[in-house]
Design a protein around this motif. Sequence first.
Motif, short mmCIF file in Angstrom:
data_model
loop_
_atom_site.label_atom_id
_atom_site.label_comp_id
_atom_site.label_asym_id
_atom_site.label_seq_id
_atom_site.Cartn_x
_atom_site.Cartn_y
_atom_site.Cartn_z
N ASN A 231 0.82 -1.22 0.00
CA ASN A 231 0.00 0.00 0.00
C ASN A 231 0.85 1.27 0.00
N LYS A 232 1.98 1.23 0.69
CA LYS A 232 2.86 2.40 0.70
C LYS A 232 3.32 2.74 -0.71
N LEU A 233 3.67 1.72 -1.49
CA LEU A 233 4.14 1.96 -2.85
C LEU A 233 2.99 2.36 -3.77
N LEU A 234 1.81 1.83 -3.52
CA LEU A 234 0.65 2.29 -4.29
C LEU A 234 0.37 3.76 -4.04
N ASP A 235 0.49 4.17 -2.78
CA ASP A 235 0.30 5.59 -2.45
C ASP A 235 1.37 6.46 -3.10
N ARG A 236 2.62 5.96 -3.08
CA ARG A 236 3.71 6.72 -3.71
C ARG A 236 3.48 6.84 -5.21
N GLY A 237 3.06 5.72 -5.82
CA GLY A 237 2.78 5.74 -7.25
C GLY A 237 1.66 6.71 -7.60
N THR A 238 0.64 6.74 -6.75
CA THR A 238 -0.47 7.67 -6.97
C THR A 238 0.03 9.11 -6.93
N ARG A 239 0.86 9.43 -5.95
CA ARG A 239 1.41 10.80 -5.86
C ARG A 239 2.23 11.16 -7.10
N MET A 240 3.00 10.20 -7.61
CA MET A 240 3.80 10.46 -8.82
C MET A 240 2.89 10.84 -9.99
N ILE A 241 1.79 10.12 -10.12
CA ILE A 241 0.87 10.39 -11.23
C ILE A 241 0.19 11.73 -11.05
N VAL A 242 -0.21 12.05 -9.82
CA VAL A 242 -0.80 13.37 -9.54
C VAL A 242 0.17 14.47 -9.95
N GLU A 243 1.42 14.33 -9.55
CA GLU A 243 2.43 15.35 -9.85
C GLU A 243 2.70 15.44 -11.35
N ALA A 244 2.73 14.30 -12.02
CA ALA A 244 3.06 14.30 -13.45
C ALA A 244 1.92 14.80 -14.33
N LEU A 245 0.67 14.51 -13.93
CA LEU A 245 -0.48 14.82 -14.79
C LEU A 245 -1.34 15.97 -14.28
N GLY A 246 -1.18 16.29 -13.00
CA GLY A 246 -2.01 17.34 -12.42
C GLY A 246 -3.46 16.93 -12.28
N VAL A 247 -3.69 15.63 -12.04
CA VAL A 247 -5.07 15.14 -11.90
C VAL A 247 -5.36 14.89 -10.42
N PRO A 248 -6.62 14.76 -10.03
CA PRO A 248 -6.96 14.44 -8.64
C PRO A 248 -6.42 13.06 -8.26
#
Length: 271
Positions: A231-248
Amino acid sequence: MEKKLPHTERQSHYDHLEQMSVSELLTSINKEDRSVPETVAGVIPKISTLVEIIGDKMKQGGRLFYLGAGTSGRLGIVDASECPPTFGVDQGRVVGLIAGGDSAIRKAVEFAEDDPEGGWNDLCSHNVNENDVVIGIAASGRTPYVIGALKRCRENNIVTGCITCNEGSELAAVADHPIEAVTGPEFVTGSTRMKAGTAQKLILNMISTAVMIQLGHVKGNRMVDMQLANNKLLDRGTRMIVEALGVPADTARKLLEETGSVRAAIEKGKE
């Protein structure tokens, strides 16, 4: 004339350790440890040359092998084992081997490091060949398991490097690309799990990280190919995508769950 002891075997700069307070012990150990990054900085040109060679070999499908005994072998195994989850490379692209086999990871196997054919036999069990690079790790530079393996690699046209904490060692003499990080006497005389081990760990981190960046497994400063193993890595991956795409965050998480990869999620989100 008496032969000089290797730096890693010379007397500590400290004595009567059992009479020191805990604070004195820790302060003194820390003082010694602070010298290690400076020592490693002095061998960056050697590390750089080896990294470029490894990167070129791995781009052509070759592998990286670490080979050592005791602490040195364990450090190589740690670095190798962290490459798949961190960078998404296949198991077996970076391989750590230790004298005495996997059981020696937790418990010392007596005299395993003294077998000059042991390292080569272990490499052959993985079908080592000219496409690969083998790095021997030995603080003393005197370990027969490692030296023997690198000699046989040379006979078979396999590129070799080494990481040692002594100068002018037999190991360095048989390596194509020796890295000699001379860390000096240990706080506890001869205990190379201390400064020497720290230097080896730093150098291994530098080699694997720089190689994986060369191979394209990092984008910007992000581990876009990391395995989503908890779950920690899923959360980190989610943050990466938010930062890269600017999506919620919920959109990013959905993309991640659909694709199973940070890289693929970002690419899909840009479509």
